[in-house]
Design a protein around this motif. Structure first.
Motif, PDB file in Angstrom:
ATOM      1  N   ARG A   8      47.181 -13.427  -8.178  1.00 22.73           N
ATOM      2  CA  ARG A   8      47.746 -14.610  -8.841  1.00 22.73           C
ATOM      3  C   ARG A   8      47.390 -14.733 -10.315  1.00 22.73           C
ATOM      4  N   LEU A   9      46.468 -13.878 -10.786  1.00 22.40           N
ATOM      5  CA  LEU A   9      45.883 -14.108 -12.115  1.00 22.40           C
ATOM      6  C   LEU A   9      45.986 -12.902 -13.044  1.00 22.40           C
ATOM      7  N   ALA A  10      46.043 -13.194 -14.337  1.00 24.67           N
ATOM      8  CA  ALA A  10      45.902 -12.167 -15.369  1.00 24.67           C
ATOM      9  C   ALA A  10      44.730 -12.564 -16.256  1.00 24.67           C
ATOM     10  N   LEU A  11      43.831 -11.620 -16.517  1.00 22.31           N
ATOM     11  CA  LEU A  11      42.690 -11.848 -17.404  1.00 22.31           C
ATOM     12  C   LEU A  11      42.905 -10.998 -18.650  1.00 22.31           C
ATOM     13  N   PHE A 101      42.694 -27.179 -12.209  1.00 20.09           N
ATOM     14  CA  PHE A 101      42.933 -25.898 -11.551  1.00 20.09           C
ATOM     15  C   PHE A 101      41.817 -25.521 -10.576  1.00 20.09           C
ATOM     16  N   CYS A 102      40.789 -26.368 -10.474  1.00 22.07           N
ATOM     17  CA  CYS A 102      39.672 -26.055  -9.577  1.00 22.07           C
ATOM     18  C   CYS A 102      40.070 -26.297  -8.130  1.00 22.07           C
ATOM     19  N   GLY A 103      39.335 -25.652  -7.237  1.00 23.11           N
ATOM     20  CA  GLY A 103      39.544 -25.878  -5.807  1.00 23.11           C
ATOM     21  C   GLY A 103      40.721 -25.116  -5.226  1.00 23.11           C
ATOM     22  N   ASN A 104      41.232 -24.138  -5.957  1.00 18.74           N
ATOM     23  CA  ASN A 104      42.347 -23.326  -5.455  1.00 18.74           C
ATOM     24  C   ASN A 104      41.951 -21.877  -5.213  1.00 18.74           C
TER      25      ASN A 104
END
Ligand SMILES: CC(C)(COP(=O)(O)OP(=O)(O)OC[C@H]1O[C@@H](n2cnc3c(N)ncnc32)[C@H](O)[C@@H]1OP(=O)(O)O)[C@@H](O)C(=O)NCCC(=O)NCCS
Length: 169
Positions: A8-11, A101-104
């Protein structure tokens, strides 16, 4: 430059243009409470923080804190990465996300990828994590990443002792 991608993420590397996001993150109540007040109050101060902090670290060491974006819409949600800080011998993993966005599971997803990155790309045999003892979310996240509590440490410019967690190969 993109560093890591998860489901789900790009860093990617932070740039000075991320100043508005960093200004928001560094003034979030959870950052101020659990990480500390960096005294960054304007976009210009955020640019300077980025240039002298995370951007300088990546240029010097090859690793640092990365911007963590949601791939779906590119929204910047937080930062996560590896840090070499004064007063700590080991390289530590750091993370902070805006509250909405926390807790996901995003922090765990980003930090898991950063752990693998540190172990493979930088051949790290030990990665530590530090947190204040009242930061339940951070403690839980470090434990989920298989870091174990070791001891309390006193960092320079910090009035209180900090918990040190560690993973060893
Ligand atoms: C610490 C932080 C990154 C956690 O982010 P998050 O998005 O909530 O993390 P995740 O959703 O990936 O959850 C990771 C685990 O921590 C748990 N957790 C998160 N917040 C928690 C809290 N306040 N209390 C207890 N457990 C918590 C989650 O339930 C999950 O564990 P589980 O799978 O067993 O349920 C986030 O709260 C934050 O950015 N805080 C402010 C900055 C900060 O403190 N950074 C760390 C400095 S040391």
């Amino acid at each position: 430059m993109k560093v890591l991608e998860t489901e789900r993420l790009a860093l990617r590397w932070l740039t000075a243009d991320d100043a508005p996001f960093i200004l928001e993150l560094l003034n979030d109540p959870a950052w101020l409470r659990f990480i500390g007040d960096r005294g960054v109050r304007t976009a210009e101060e955020a640019r300077k923080y980025l240039l002298n902090g995370p951007i300088a670290m990546v240029e010097r060491l090859g690793f640092g804190l990365y911007l963590t974006q949601r791939k779906l819409d590119g929204v910047p949600m937080g930062i996560c990465g590896l840090i070499k800080r004064d007063g700590l011998d080991d390289i530590d993993i750091g993370f902070a996300f805006l509250p909405q966005f926390c807790g996901n599971g995003y922090a765990f997803e980003a930090a898991s990828a950063v752990m693998v990155y540190g172990k493979t790309t930088f051949a790290l045999r030990r990665i530590v994590g530090i947190t204040s003892s009242d930061n339940a979310g951070s403690i839980r996240l470090l434990e989920k990443l298989s870091l174990k509590y070791e001891r309390m440490v006193q960092l320079p410019k910090d009035d209180n002792e900090t918990m040190l967690f560690a993973w060893d190969a």
